[in-house]
Design a protein around this motif. Sequence first.
Motif, PDB file in Angstrom:
ATOM      1  N   CYS A  23     -13.582-118.933  15.159  1.00  0.00           N
ATOM      2  CA  CYS A  23     -13.899-119.777  13.995  1.00  0.00           C
ATOM      3  C   CYS A  23     -14.944-119.106  13.119  1.00  0.00           C
ATOM      4  CB  CYS A  23     -14.380-121.151  14.449  1.00  0.00           C
ATOM      5  SG  CYS A  23     -14.424-122.372  13.113  1.00  0.00           S
ATOM      6  N   GLY A  24     -14.673-117.845  12.753  1.00  0.00           N
ATOM      7  CA  GLY A  24     -15.550-117.130  11.837  1.00  0.00           C
ATOM      8  C   GLY A  24     -15.082-117.260  10.398  1.00  0.00           C
ATOM      9  N   ALA A  25     -15.475-116.305   9.568  1.00  0.00           N
ATOM     10  CA  ALA A  25     -15.188-116.373   8.138  1.00  0.00           C
ATOM     11  C   ALA A  25     -13.697-116.431   7.850  1.00  0.00           C
ATOM     12  CB  ALA A  25     -15.813-115.165   7.433  1.00  0.00           C
ATOM     13  N   ALA A  26     -12.898-115.591   8.513  1.00  0.00           N
ATOM     14  CA  ALA A  26     -11.452-115.565   8.256  1.00  0.00           C
ATOM     15  C   ALA A  26     -10.807-116.893   8.623  1.00  0.00           C
ATOM     16  CB  ALA A  26     -10.809-114.419   9.031  1.00  0.00           C
ATOM     17  N   SER A  27     -11.193-117.458   9.765  1.00  0.00           N
ATOM     18  CA  SER A  27     -10.623-118.732  10.214  1.00  0.00           C
ATOM     19  C   SER A  27     -10.972-119.859   9.252  1.00  0.00           C
ATOM     20  CB  SER A  27     -11.141-119.083  11.611  1.00  0.00           C
ATOM     21  OG  SER A  27     -10.817-118.084  12.531  1.00  0.00           O
ATOM     22  N   ILE A  28     -12.210-119.883   8.788  1.00  0.00           N
ATOM     23  CA  ILE A  28     -12.638-120.945   7.873  1.00  0.00           C
ATOM     24  C   ILE A  28     -11.887-120.826   6.546  1.00  0.00           C
ATOM     25  CG2 ILE A  28     -14.609-121.779   6.515  1.00  0.00           C
ATOM     26  CD1 ILE A  28     -16.363-121.094   8.976  1.00  0.00           C
ATOM     27  N   ARG A 113      -3.522-103.797  -4.489  1.00  0.00           N
ATOM     28  CA  ARG A 113      -4.610-104.713  -4.833  1.00  0.00           C
ATOM     29  C   ARG A 113      -4.082-105.885  -5.654  1.00  0.00           C
ATOM     30  NH1 ARG A 113     -10.322-103.939  -8.048  1.00  0.00           N
ATOM     31  NH2 ARG A 113      -8.976-104.191  -9.848  1.00  0.00           N
ATOM     32  N   GLU A 114      -3.005-105.663  -6.379  1.00  0.00           N
ATOM     33  CA  GLU A 114      -2.398-106.735  -7.160  1.00  0.00           C
ATOM     34  C   GLU A 114      -1.995-107.900  -6.259  1.00  0.00           C
ATOM     35  OE1 GLU A 114      -1.320-108.458 -10.799  1.00  0.00           O
ATOM     36  OE2 GLU A 114      -2.398-106.570 -10.396  1.00  0.00           O
ATOM     37  N   ASP A 115      -1.594-107.580  -5.006  1.00  0.00           N
ATOM     38  CA  ASP A 115      -1.213-108.625  -4.050  1.00  0.00           C
ATOM     39  C   ASP A 115      -2.405-109.478  -3.633  1.00  0.00           C
ATOM     40  OD1 ASP A 115       1.523-107.783  -3.897  1.00  0.00           O
ATOM     41  OD2 ASP A 115       0.900-106.135  -2.610  1.00  0.00           O
ATOM     42  N   LEU A 116      -3.594-108.916  -3.734  1.00  0.00           N
ATOM     43  CA  LEU A 116      -4.806-109.644  -3.353  1.00  0.00           C
ATOM     44  C   LEU A 116      -5.476-110.331  -4.539  1.00  0.00           C
ATOM     45  CD1 LEU A 116      -6.499-107.105  -0.890  1.00  0.00           C
ATOM     46  CD2 LEU A 116      -5.139-109.124  -0.319  1.00  0.00           C
ATOM     47  N   LYS A 117      -5.041-110.008  -5.749  1.00  0.00           N
ATOM     48  CA  LYS A 117      -5.718-110.497  -6.956  1.00  0.00           C
ATOM     49  C   LYS A 117      -5.883-112.015  -6.991  1.00  0.00           C
ATOM     50  CE  LYS A 117      -5.687-110.072 -11.984  1.00  0.00           C
ATOM     51  NZ  LYS A 117      -5.013-109.476 -13.171  1.00  0.00           N
ATOM     52  N   PRO A 118      -4.824-112.824  -6.717  1.00  0.00           N
ATOM     53  CA  PRO A 118      -5.033-114.283  -6.791  1.00  0.00           C
ATOM     54  C   PRO A 118      -6.004-114.809  -5.743  1.00  0.00           C
ATOM     55  CG  PRO A 118      -2.847-113.762  -5.942  1.00  0.00           C
ATOM     56  CD  PRO A 118      -3.422-112.476  -6.443  1.00  0.00           C
ATOM     57  N   TYR A 119      -6.142-114.084  -4.641  1.00  0.00           N
ATOM     58  CA  TYR A 119      -7.047-114.527  -3.570  1.00  0.00           C
ATOM     59  C   TYR A 119      -8.468-114.032  -3.836  1.00  0.00           C
ATOM     60  CZ  TYR A 119      -2.399-115.194  -1.840  1.00  0.00           C
ATOM     61  OH  TYR A 119      -1.075-115.562  -1.744  1.00  0.00           O
ATOM     62  N   TYR A 120      -8.595-112.836  -4.406  1.00  0.00           N
ATOM     63  CA  TYR A 120      -9.905-112.383  -4.860  1.00  0.00           C
ATOM     64  C   TYR A 120     -10.495-113.373  -5.866  1.00  0.00           C
ATOM     65  CZ  TYR A 120     -10.177-107.591  -2.904  1.00  0.00           C
ATOM     66  OH  TYR A 120     -10.315-106.517  -2.077  1.00  0.00           O
ATOM     67  N   ALA A 121      -9.613-113.962  -6.666  1.00  0.00           N
ATOM     68  CA  ALA A 121     -10.083-114.913  -7.687  1.00  0.00           C
ATOM     69  C   ALA A 121     -10.729-116.147  -7.071  1.00  0.00           C
ATOM     70  CB  ALA A 121      -8.919-115.324  -8.588  1.00  0.00           C
ATOM     71  N   GLU A 122     -10.419-116.425  -5.786  1.00  0.00           N
ATOM     72  CA  GLU A 122     -10.985-117.590  -5.103  1.00  0.00           C
ATOM     73  C   GLU A 122     -12.359-117.309  -4.495  1.00  0.00           C
ATOM     74  OE1 GLU A 122      -9.491-120.614  -4.917  1.00  0.00           O
ATOM     75  OE2 GLU A 122      -7.907-119.835  -6.212  1.00  0.00           O
ATOM     76  N   SER A 515     -15.303-109.933   1.441  1.00  0.00           N
ATOM     77  CA  SER A 515     -14.477-110.436   0.347  1.00  0.00           C
ATOM     78  C   SER A 515     -13.004-110.113   0.573  1.00  0.00           C
ATOM     79  CB  SER A 515     -14.950-109.847  -0.987  1.00  0.00           C
ATOM     80  OG  SER A 515     -16.227-110.327  -1.319  1.00  0.00           O
ATOM     81  N   THR A 516     -12.735-108.906   1.050  1.00  0.00           N
ATOM     82  CA  THR A 516     -11.339-108.510   1.266  1.00  0.00           C
ATOM     83  C   THR A 516     -10.745-109.193   2.476  1.00  0.00           C
ATOM     84  OG1 THR A 516     -11.714-106.390   0.159  1.00  0.00           O
ATOM     85  CG2 THR A 516      -9.804-106.534   1.632  1.00  0.00           C
ATOM     86  N   LEU A 517     -11.515-109.373   3.553  1.00  0.00           N
ATOM     87  CA  LEU A 517     -10.959-110.065   4.718  1.00  0.00           C
ATOM     88  C   LEU A 517     -10.715-111.538   4.401  1.00  0.00           C
ATOM     89  CD1 LEU A 517     -12.902-112.034   6.731  1.00  0.00           C
ATOM     90  CD2 LEU A 517     -14.076-109.871   7.064  1.00  0.00           C
ATOM     91  N   LEU A 518     -11.559-112.128   3.552  1.00  0.00           N
ATOM     92  CA  LEU A 518     -11.332-113.511   3.126  1.00  0.00           C
ATOM     93  C   LEU A 518     -10.062-113.610   2.290  1.00  0.00           C
ATOM     94  CD1 LEU A 518     -14.951-114.624   2.108  1.00  0.00           C
ATOM     95  CD2 LEU A 518     -13.655-115.448   4.079  1.00  0.00           C
ATOM     96  N   ALA A 519      -9.879-112.656   1.375  1.00  0.00           N
ATOM     97  CA  ALA A 519      -8.672-112.655   0.548  1.00  0.00           C
ATOM     98  C   ALA A 519      -7.426-112.501   1.414  1.00  0.00           C
ATOM     99  CB  ALA A 519      -8.752-111.535  -0.488  1.00  0.00           C
ATOM    100  N   LEU A 520      -7.474-111.612   2.393  1.00  0.00           N
ATOM    101  CA  LEU A 520      -6.344-111.428   3.305  1.00  0.00           C
ATOM    102  C   LEU A 520      -6.077-112.679   4.129  1.00  0.00           C
ATOM    103  CD1 LEU A 520      -6.849-107.807   4.691  1.00  0.00           C
ATOM    104  CD2 LEU A 520      -4.857-108.625   3.421  1.00  0.00           C
ATOM    105  N   ALA A 521      -7.151-113.346   4.573  1.00  0.00           N
ATOM    106  CA  ALA A 521      -6.995-114.567   5.370  1.00  0.00           C
ATOM    107  C   ALA A 521      -6.359-115.678   4.537  1.00  0.00           C
ATOM    108  CB  ALA A 521      -8.346-115.013   5.923  1.00  0.00           C
TER     109      ALA A 521
END
Length: 533
Positions: A23-28, A113-122, A515-521
């Motif tokens: 229950c770390g950053a990725a899970s949350i 990186r385009e695949d991560l763009k909408p999640y980076y925006a969050e 930031s990137t692991l959050l976007a991937l999660a």
Amino acid sequence: MISDIRTYEDRTKFQADICIIGCGAASIAMARILAGSSLKILILESGGASVERATQGLYAGTTSGLSYFDLDESRYRMIGGSTHRWGARAARFKETDLAERSWLDFDGWPIKREDLKPYYAEIPEFLNLHKSFEDERIPWELFSVSPPKINADDLEFSDFQFGKKLLLGNVYADMLKTAPNIEVLTHATVTRIAANDAGNHISQLDVQTLNGMKFTVTANTYVLACGGIENARLLLLSDDVIPVGLCNSKDHVGRYFMEHPTASAGIVHASKPQALHDIFSPGLIGGRLVETALAPTAAMMEREGILNVCAITRLNVAEDATQALREIIWNMRHRKVPLSLSWYRNNRWLKERLTAIARNPFSIVGNLVRHMMGRPKRFKIESMQLELRSEQAPNPDSRVTLGTETDAFGQRRAHLHWDLLELDWHTMVVMAETVDKELQRLGLGKLETADWLKGTEPRWPNDLVGGHHHMGTTRMSADPAKGVVNENCRTHDVDNLYIAGSSVFPTVSYVNPTSTLLALAMRLAGHLKKEAS
């Protein structure tokens, strides 16, 4: 809902649509996307709401190779995970960081990186950053300051933001407690990921507590989100069906451990050190720091055959009255320091800080004014170092394996061997030379290069450290022969097991991984939601 698994009856069997381990950053981040859906989500957390000595002790392990932090001090078993110790530093990976680089002998990411763009925006809202990642302006424009005109063929400026949301377990506790489809079970340690006879499908999880209780969990889909060291360890420990460990048919689990090697390139001699330092720390917005670094351009990386790397100034300061006052106030607020005369006489810590304030009290007033204007505080500078922080090249010999020592459950602890390549050293040499040349051209200073960058032994300095960033041990790849998970973070070998977090990074840039692991999660959560519909 957040529950302590020890309040359930021993041998209880739990069932869910999706079970997330850790229950770390990725899970949350995943929970935030999945909350309110029709899917029943179960999150298993080995720790509790705060650090507990016995549970934290499960993270102990051994190390070899380059000197590294104690493993039980480099990550945390608790709701929120290792955000317990981070500074919420945020930046995106660049296009080059994900792309295949022809001058390097390893593949790029199977996503762009385009695949991560909408999640980076969050991420700015998720971490409460001061500006959107889509705002490409360099920080000085936000402070109406003109930066020096660096040689754009070689170097570019790159900025870091610092979020206001620190311990994510506290920040998002209400969301975890109130989401009707989510249950977090604390003190629930997964001791085995059980697979079918073919080893290609997870049948259940074996869960234990430190007081001897045992449980089982079944789900349609499982997500391993325990960090770059523990993800690999759990797969290697689950060896009853596949002797080399789950998802390890190509011997990649645990390999390619990467960090962000960081060291001083030497002393910078400058006639105006504060002015030079202000280039790298241009100001504050809303009380939060913006930090700037110099990084190589994509053209320079290709021309010189180097990894991505950044340089920033670090100060050795003396008699910092402002910082001394801040530390006293912080301790009074959080530790209730008694300011009695007898306590003062016997307390060296307080004496030193009060002495620093008495020597230069007027600097506090000046720094308060600078703070109100959004400028960094002034220091009495003893010396300035040029700090290099580099991407690490993927190296199969830098790896997590199972050690010989065992934990409270009788399971082998993690052993980390951290190793760097000649390419890592070459990258830092080229960057130090390039920045020194540019500082001299601009009349800003001159680098007195550290001996370790001159080709003498030892190759790496004593002050070399990592960033507590554990990456790459279950790397992402399009080709199953070259990694552990595919472009959707599903393991190549097991059809209902996914992995979240920075362990899936094939390459790691020089920026903090969160930031990137959050976007991937977030991307993974959206994928699972779509798959279930």
